[in-house]
Each structure stands twice: as C-alpha cells, then as structure tokens.
Scaffold this motif. Structure first.
Motif, PDB file in Angstrom:
ATOM      1  N   THR A 109       0.842  -1.206   0.000  1.00 56.02           N
ATOM      2  CA  THR A 109       0.000   0.000   0.000  1.00 56.02           C
ATOM      3  C   THR A 109       0.873   1.250   0.000  1.00 56.02           C
ATOM      4  N   GLY A 110       1.966   1.195  -0.780  1.00 55.91           N
ATOM      5  CA  GLY A 110       2.812   2.377  -0.981  1.00 55.91           C
ATOM      6  C   GLY A 110       2.167   3.276  -2.021  1.00 55.91           C
ATOM      7  N   MET A 111       2.998   3.916  -2.806  1.00 57.36           N
ATOM      8  CA  MET A 111       2.497   4.931  -3.737  1.00 57.36           C
ATOM      9  C   MET A 111       1.474   4.361  -4.737  1.00 57.36           C
ATOM     10  N   ILE A 112       1.860   3.309  -5.465  1.00 57.39           N
ATOM     11  CA  ILE A 112       0.951   2.835  -6.522  1.00 57.39           C
ATOM     12  C   ILE A 112      -0.189   1.995  -5.929  1.00 57.39           C
ATOM     13  N   GLY A 113       0.100   1.261  -4.829  1.00 51.12           N
ATOM     14  CA  GLY A 113      -0.955   0.458  -4.187  1.00 51.12           C
ATOM     15  C   GLY A 113      -2.069   1.338  -3.655  1.00 51.12           C
ATOM     16  N   SER A 152      -2.761  -5.383   2.648  1.00 49.16           N
ATOM     17  CA  SER A 152      -1.626  -5.890   3.406  1.00 49.16           C
ATOM     18  C   SER A 152      -0.390  -5.131   2.953  1.00 49.16           C
ATOM     19  N   ASP A 153       0.489  -4.874   3.881  1.00 49.25           N
ATOM     20  CA  ASP A 153       1.752  -4.211   3.552  1.00 49.25           C
ATOM     21  C   ASP A 153       2.784  -4.676   4.560  1.00 49.25           C
ATOM     22  N   TYR A 154       4.036  -4.640   4.149  1.00 50.05           N
ATOM     23  CA  TYR A 154       5.139  -4.947   5.054  1.00 50.05           C
ATOM     24  C   TYR A 154       4.994  -4.101   6.322  1.00 50.05           C
ATOM     25  N   SER A 155       4.587  -2.852   6.113  1.00 47.09           N
ATOM     26  CA  SER A 155       4.292  -1.984   7.253  1.00 47.09           C
ATOM     27  C   SER A 155       2.774  -1.984   7.475  1.00 47.09           C
ATOM     28  N   VAL A 208      -0.888  -7.092  -6.802  1.00 44.54           N
ATOM     29  CA  VAL A 208       0.435  -7.106  -6.182  1.00 44.54           C
ATOM     30  C   VAL A 208       1.133  -5.782  -6.510  1.00 44.54           C
ATOM     31  N   CYS A 209       1.245  -4.937  -5.500  1.00 48.24           N
ATOM     32  CA  CYS A 209       1.793  -3.580  -5.670  1.00 48.24           C
ATOM     33  C   CYS A 209       2.938  -3.326  -4.702  1.00 48.24           C
ATOM     34  N   SER A 210       3.521  -4.387  -4.185  1.00 51.78           N
ATOM     35  CA  SER A 210       4.651  -4.258  -3.248  1.00 51.78           C
ATOM     36  C   SER A 210       5.941  -4.051  -4.054  1.00 51.78           C
ATOM     37  N   THR A 211       7.056  -3.945  -3.356  1.00 53.14           N
ATOM     38  CA  THR A 211       8.332  -3.738  -4.050  1.00 53.14           C
ATOM     39  C   THR A 211       8.653  -4.928  -4.954  1.00 53.14           C
ATOM     40  N   GLY A 212       9.385  -4.641  -6.052  1.00 51.13           N
ATOM     41  CA  GLY A 212       9.582  -5.610  -7.123  1.00 51.13           C
ATOM     42  C   GLY A 212      10.046  -6.982  -6.676  1.00 51.13           C
ATOM     43  N   THR A 256       9.418  -8.714  -4.242  1.00 51.21           N
ATOM     44  CA  THR A 256       8.412  -9.544  -3.560  1.00 51.21           C
ATOM     45  C   THR A 256       7.334 -10.057  -4.523  1.00 51.21           C
ATOM     46  N   HIS A 257       7.374  -9.626  -5.775  1.00 56.44           N
ATOM     47  CA  HIS A 257       6.267  -9.960  -6.690  1.00 56.44           C
ATOM     48  C   HIS A 257       6.150 -11.457  -6.946  1.00 56.44           C
ATOM     49  N   GLU A 258       7.305 -12.086  -7.239  1.00 61.21           N
ATOM     50  CA  GLU A 258       7.260 -13.495  -7.673  1.00 61.21           C
ATOM     51  C   GLU A 258       6.534 -14.402  -6.667  1.00 61.21           C
ATOM     52  N   PRO A 259       6.919 -14.404  -5.371  1.00 62.40           N
ATOM     53  CA  PRO A 259       6.218 -15.327  -4.463  1.00 62.40           C
ATOM     54  C   PRO A 259       4.723 -15.027  -4.343  1.00 62.40           C
ATOM     55  N   TYR A 260       4.350 -13.767  -4.389  1.00 63.90           N
ATOM     56  CA  TYR A 260       2.918 -13.450  -4.267  1.00 63.90           C
ATOM     57  C   TYR A 260       2.141 -13.902  -5.515  1.00 63.90           C
ATOM     58  N   VAL A 261       2.734 -13.685  -6.686  1.00 62.74           N
ATOM     59  CA  VAL A 261       2.032 -14.097  -7.914  1.00 62.74           C
ATOM     60  C   VAL A 261       1.911 -15.625  -7.947  1.00 62.74           C
ATOM     61  N   CYS A 290      -0.289  -7.865 -11.410  1.00 60.84           N
ATOM     62  CA  CYS A 290       1.023  -7.642 -10.818  1.00 60.84           C
ATOM     63  C   CYS A 290       1.658  -6.411 -11.438  1.00 60.84           C
ATOM     64  N   GLU A 291       1.992  -5.434 -10.605  1.00 62.00           N
ATOM     65  CA  GLU A 291       2.718  -4.275 -11.116  1.00 62.00           C
ATOM     66  C   GLU A 291       4.035  -4.740 -11.727  1.00 62.00           C
ATOM     67  N   LYS A 292       4.567  -3.968 -12.643  1.00 61.00           N
ATOM     68  CA  LYS A 292       5.869  -4.324 -13.206  1.00 61.00           C
ATOM     69  C   LYS A 292       6.940  -4.113 -12.137  1.00 61.00           C
ATOM     70  N   PRO A 293       8.011  -4.916 -12.080  1.00 62.04           N
ATOM     71  CA  PRO A 293       8.273  -6.047 -12.956  1.00 62.04           C
ATOM     72  C   PRO A 293       7.542  -7.287 -12.437  1.00 62.04           C
ATOM     73  N   VAL A 349       0.051  -8.220 -16.194  1.00 63.27           N
ATOM     74  CA  VAL A 349       1.192  -7.410 -15.740  1.00 63.27           C
ATOM     75  C   VAL A 349       0.875  -5.926 -15.999  1.00 63.27           C
ATOM     76  N   GLY A 350       1.325  -5.065 -15.090  1.00 61.13           N
ATOM     77  CA  GLY A 350       0.958  -3.640 -15.145  1.00 61.13           C
ATOM     78  C   GLY A 350       1.709  -2.822 -16.180  1.00 61.13           C
ATOM     79  N   PHE A 351       1.689  -3.274 -17.429  1.00 61.52           N
ATOM     80  CA  PHE A 351       2.246  -2.467 -18.523  1.00 61.52           C
ATOM     81  C   PHE A 351       1.121  -1.586 -19.053  1.00 61.52           C
ATOM     82  N   SER A 392      -4.676   5.761 -18.372  1.00 61.44           N
ATOM     83  CA  SER A 392      -4.406   4.370 -18.768  1.00 61.44           C
ATOM     84  C   SER A 392      -4.420   3.432 -17.551  1.00 61.44           C
ATOM     85  N   TYR A 393      -4.075   3.957 -16.369  1.00 62.73           N
ATOM     86  CA  TYR A 393      -4.183   3.114 -15.161  1.00 62.73           C
ATOM     87  C   TYR A 393      -5.647   2.740 -14.912  1.00 62.73           C
ATOM     88  N   ASP A 394      -6.544   3.689 -15.146  1.00 60.73           N
ATOM     89  CA  ASP A 394      -7.971   3.380 -14.972  1.00 60.73           C
ATOM     90  C   ASP A 394      -8.398   2.274 -15.947  1.00 60.73           C
TER      91      ASP A 394
HETATM   92  P1  NAP Z   1       6.472   2.019  -2.687  1.00 58.62           P
HETATM   93  O1  NAP Z   1       5.819   3.348  -2.570  1.00 58.62           O
HETATM   94  O2  NAP Z   1       7.809   1.807  -2.068  1.00 58.62           O
HETATM   95  O3  NAP Z   1       5.436   0.924  -2.141  1.00 58.62           O
HETATM   96  C1  NAP Z   1       5.762  -0.422  -2.005  1.00 58.62           C
HETATM   97  C2  NAP Z   1       5.133  -0.894  -0.719  1.00 58.62           C
HETATM   98  O4  NAP Z   1       5.305  -2.315  -0.613  1.00 58.62           O
HETATM   99  C3  NAP Z   1       5.770  -0.256   0.527  1.00 58.62           C
HETATM  100  O5  NAP Z   1       4.759   0.192   1.399  1.00 58.62           O
HETATM  101  C4  NAP Z   1       6.564  -1.418   1.121  1.00 58.62           C
HETATM  102  O6  NAP Z   1       6.685  -1.330   2.534  1.00 58.62           O
HETATM  103  C5  NAP Z   1       5.667  -2.581   0.741  1.00 58.62           C
HETATM  104  N1  NAP Z   1       6.312  -3.873   0.855  1.00 58.62           N
HETATM  105  C6  NAP Z   1       7.636  -4.189   0.788  1.00 58.62           C
HETATM  106  N2  NAP Z   1       7.806  -5.514   0.943  1.00 58.62           N
HETATM  107  C7  NAP Z   1       6.569  -6.068   1.108  1.00 58.62           C
HETATM  108  C8  NAP Z   1       6.096  -7.372   1.312  1.00 58.62           C
HETATM  109  N3  NAP Z   1       6.926  -8.422   1.361  1.00 58.62           N
HETATM  110  N4  NAP Z   1       4.754  -7.560   1.440  1.00 58.62           N
HETATM  111  C9  NAP Z   1       3.908  -6.510   1.368  1.00 58.62           C
HETATM  112  N5  NAP Z   1       4.310  -5.240   1.189  1.00 58.62           N
HETATM  113  C10 NAP Z   1       5.628  -5.020   1.053  1.00 58.62           C
HETATM  114  O7  NAP Z   1       6.665   1.637  -4.222  1.00 58.62           O
HETATM  115  P2  NAP Z   1       5.703   1.977  -5.463  1.00 58.62           P
HETATM  116  O8  NAP Z   1       6.240   3.163  -6.168  1.00 58.62           O
HETATM  117  O9  NAP Z   1       4.281   1.963  -5.030  1.00 58.62           O
HETATM  118  O10 NAP Z   1       6.009   0.735  -6.417  1.00 58.62           O
HETATM  119  C11 NAP Z   1       5.501  -0.550  -6.149  1.00 58.62           C
HETATM  120  C12 NAP Z   1       5.616  -1.392  -7.412  1.00 58.62           C
HETATM  121  O11 NAP Z   1       4.863  -0.793  -8.449  1.00 58.62           O
HETATM  122  C13 NAP Z   1       7.061  -1.508  -7.949  1.00 58.62           C
HETATM  123  O12 NAP Z   1       7.274  -2.776  -8.458  1.00 58.62           O
HETATM  124  C14 NAP Z   1       7.104  -0.474  -9.060  1.00 58.62           C
HETATM  125  O13 NAP Z   1       8.024  -0.799 -10.085  1.00 58.62           O
HETATM  126  C15 NAP Z   1       5.674  -0.551  -9.571  1.00 58.62           C
HETATM  127  N6  NAP Z   1       5.249   0.704 -10.192  1.00 58.62           N
HETATM  128  C16 NAP Z   1       4.746   0.665 -11.446  1.00 58.62           C
HETATM  129  C17 NAP Z   1       4.372   1.836 -12.060  1.00 58.62           C
HETATM  130  C18 NAP Z   1       3.828   1.812 -13.447  1.00 58.62           C
HETATM  131  O14 NAP Z   1       3.908   2.815 -14.110  1.00 58.62           O
HETATM  132  N7  NAP Z   1       3.247   0.726 -13.894  1.00 58.62           N
HETATM  133  C19 NAP Z   1       4.491   3.044 -11.397  1.00 58.62           C
HETATM  134  C20 NAP Z   1       4.973   3.043 -10.095  1.00 58.62           C
HETATM  135  C21 NAP Z   1       5.347   1.865  -9.497  1.00 58.62           C
HETATM  136  P3  NAP Z   1       8.028  -0.642   3.148  1.00 58.62           P
HETATM  137  O15 NAP Z   1       8.052   0.748   2.629  1.00 58.62           O
HETATM  138  O16 NAP Z   1       7.817  -0.748   4.630  1.00 58.62           O
HETATM  139  O17 NAP Z   1       9.187  -1.475   2.641  1.00 58.62           O
END
Ligand code: NAP
Length: 335
Positions: free
Chosen positions: A10-14, A34-37, A72-76, A78-83, A95-98, A123-125, A278-280
């Motif tokens: 639930t970071g930026m994109i989640g 769900s989020d790591y935090s 799946v919007c967590s850091t890259g 972590t994607h594989e095990p969740y998918v 699943c967001e890229k990658p 995949v989130g292309f 395009s995200y919509d």
């Molecule tokens: P972010 O703001 O850092 O958010 C990722 C979140 O995932 C953080 O809250 C992080 O917690 C959490 N996290 C880390 N490990 C985890 C786990 N094992 N289980 C659950 N949550 C976990 O990053 P973001 O910018 O949203 O990017 C997330 C993904 O989206 C990346 O893969 C990125 O490449 C992709 N993305 C794609 C686009 C697009 O244009 N398609 C744009 C932006 C992002 P902590 O901060 O506590 O580690």
C-alpha cells in the motif's frame, strides 16, 4: 458480480490503485489490504476503504475467503512469491511491473500459469491502455505499411540519487520494451547500449543519457533515448517509420496559449499525470476478466520477455557489445 479485491503493498501505486477501485471504477470492491508496514496498510484503510480488513501477510490475504482477486503492488523483489501464491490459489492476479526481478523468476510464473491451464495474471504495462498508443497501434497496423524503424525517447526531468545506471533499463526502458513489442507485434533479437556525452546534471554514479538500440526478429531497428535528467519535463516520444508513411505518438492534450508574443504548450513534469487515464483502463480490464475468473492484457509471457530483454540491455550497458536475445518457444496459452 462484484469482484472482491485484496491489495498487497500500500505504498504509492498500491494506494492509488486502491483509490481507483474504491472511487472511480465499477464492478469491484477492496476487501483486504496488506503491507510490510501494517501501519501503512491501516492508513490506506482509514483514508479510503474503512470496511476492508488489514492482513498481517500477503499470503494470508491471498488465502482469504473474501478475496476473489489480488493486486500485487509491493516492491519488485516480492512480486514473484505473491504471484505464484495467487496462481496456486487459482485467483486472478494483477502484478505491477516487474513481474519478477529475474528472468528465471518470471519463467517460474509462466510455468505455474501454464500448469494451471488458463490465464490468471495481468502485468501492469499500462501504456498498452493509453489512448495515444492505441491510436498509434491502429495506424501502424493499417496505414504506414511495413514498419522499418522506430525512434523513441523516454525523458524524465530528474531522478533521485538512489537511481543507478541499470535502473534506466529495469525501471524506465521496461515500458518501451513492452509497448514497442506490442506495437510492432514482433520480438527482439539483440540489444546494444551506447552512451553519448554525459549530462552534468546526472549524479556521480549515473551514466545519463543513454541510447538503447534494439533489433527485432522482422528486422526493425529501434533506437530509444533514455534521458532521466533532461530538466524540462516528463516527455515520451515514439515515431514509427513504415514503407508507406510515418506515425508519431500524439502529444498529451494541452491548451495552446498565445501570450506576450509566444505560442506555448505546457509539458507535463510528472509521469503519474501522463498515464493517469491508462491506469484506470488497465484496471477496468483486469476487473472485467477477473469477474470471469481469468486475466487479459499484458501476460506473464510479456513480463518474462521484458525480463529477458532487460537483462540483455543491462549486459549490453556493461559490455558495450551487441547482446543476442533468445526466447524459448511461446507456450500455446500465450499465442
Ligand atoms: P512504494 O511506494 O515503495 O510501495 C511499495 C510498498 O510495498 C511499501 O509500502 C513497502 O513497505 C511494501 N512492501 C515491501 N515488501 C513487502 C512485502 N513483502 N509484502 C507486502 N508489502 C511489502 O513503491 P511503489 O512506487 O508503489 O512501487 C511498487 C511497485 O509498483 C514496484 O514494483 C514499481 O516498479 C511498480 N510501479 C509501477 C508503475 C507503473 O507505471 N506501472 C508506477 C509506479 C510503481 P516498506 O516501505 O515498509 O518497505
């Protein structure tokens, strides 16, 4: 049917996808986060989806009875095990890229989905859902004859110090890698990276700009300029040269202003604004397919090909050589 969706990360994109599903799109609701935090997940719950449950782990969320589909919007990394867990549970998964941080990891997902027997992963292309790229695809398919060359550019105003030279491939070029393959209906056979004079605005550890040269199986030559300290804006360019004509990606719509002896158009500064629509559309597509228990749009195979191509480009950055790209046979599921 209302698709009940759980969001992992639930970071930026989640957060943004949660808002999109809760407030913009029809046909789905967010039932789990769900989020790591856990605090980060609770904050999104309070702000956007008070009725959703916060789970201690992504695995719990995937297994939950009130989750039909997973984002799946967590850091890259972590994607594989969740998918893989979503596929094992038979639940559609966006699943967001990658898709995975290694080609081997992406291949494991492809193999799991093939063993499942039907598509579950998108995949989130998102560029494939952009109105401008869709117009360009129609023109490439119908109006300019056989494509011969592509000239493209991906420019950002600036990047943080944590952005290193390989990220220009894994985080930036990856969108061109996918969308150009889709536009041309072709696959890559080699990659090379050349470095022009370095911008003085690039931080010490970053080689910027760089030019990526790709060759496709049908013989199309592609050059993509990646320039992440261009200062003036977030600027995506794509020109396809065909035997009968030439097509350019349209510029984002802006007001043309005539003022004080100048003719002006605004240039966007933030990538989020450039592709917001395009995200919509991509998530609407996910919800529609998930309601049928399946997935559409960019597939695990596309994520796998992007991973192989990215690896070749990073190898080419390091070696300065032309690096061959070889793909295994495409499984019938993705034809
Ligand atoms: P972010 O703001 O850092 O958010 C990722 C979140 O995932 C953080 O809250 C992080 O917690 C959490 N996290 C880390 N490990 C985890 C786990 N094992 N289980 C659950 N949550 C976990 O990053 P973001 O910018 O949203 O990017 C997330 C993904 O989206 C990346 O893969 C990125 O490449 C992709 N993305 C794609 C686009 C697009 O244009 N398609 C744009 C932006 C992002 P902590 O901060 O506590 O580690």
């Amino acid at each position: 049917m209302t698709v009940r969706i759980g969001v992992i990360g639930t970071g930026m994109i989640g957060r943004d996808h949660t808002r999109r599903i809760a407030q913009v799109l029809a046909g789905a609701e967010i039932t789990a986060l769900s989020d790591y935090s856990t605090d980060a997940a609770r904050k999104v719950q309070q702000d956007l989806v008070p009725a959703a449950r916060v789970h201690d782990s992504g695995e719990d969320l995937i297994a939950a009875a009130d989750v039909d589909a997973v984002l799946v919007c967590s850091t890259g990394a972590t994607h594989e095990p969740y998918v893989l867990a979503a596929i094992a549970a038979g639940k559609p998964c966006f699943c967001e890229k990658p898709l995975a941080t290694t080609a081997e990891g992406a291949l494991r997902i492809v193999q799991a989905e093939v063993a499942h027997g039907s598509r579950l992963v998108q995949v989130g292309f998102m560029r494939r859902y952009d109105a401008g790229y869709r117009m360009l695809k129609r023109v490439v398919d119908n109006d300019i004859g056989t494509p011969l060359m592509v000239h493209a550019a991906h420019r950002n105003p600036t990047v943080p110090d944590s952005y290193g030279t390989p990220m220009a491939i894994h985080d930036t070029l990856i969108h061109e890698i996918d969308v150009l393959r889709w536009l041309l209906d072709d696959d890559y056979v080699s990659a090379q990276v050349v470095f022009p004079r370095r911008s003085s605005h690039a931080h010490a550890g970053l080689r910027d700009p760089q030019v990526v040269l790709l060759e496709t199986a049908k013989g199309v030559r592609i050059d993509v300029e990646v320039f992440v300290n261009c200062r003036y804006g977030y600027d995506i360019q794509c020109q396809i040269v065909g035997e009968e004509g030439l097509a350019n990606l349209p510029e984002p719509m802006t007001i043309t202003l005539r003022k004080q002896a100048h003719l002006q158009n605004e240039i966007l500064m933030d990538w989020k604004d450039r592709f917001i629509d395009s995200y919509d559309v991509e998530l609407a597509d996910f919800i529609k397919a998930a309601a049928q228990g399946t997935a559409a749009g960019p597939s695990s195979w596309d994520g796998y090909v992007a991973a192989i191509t990215s690896d070749a480009c990073v190898q080419a950055q390091d070696s300065g050589q032309i690096v061959p790209i070889t793909l295994p046979d495409r499984p019938a599921l993705y034809r």
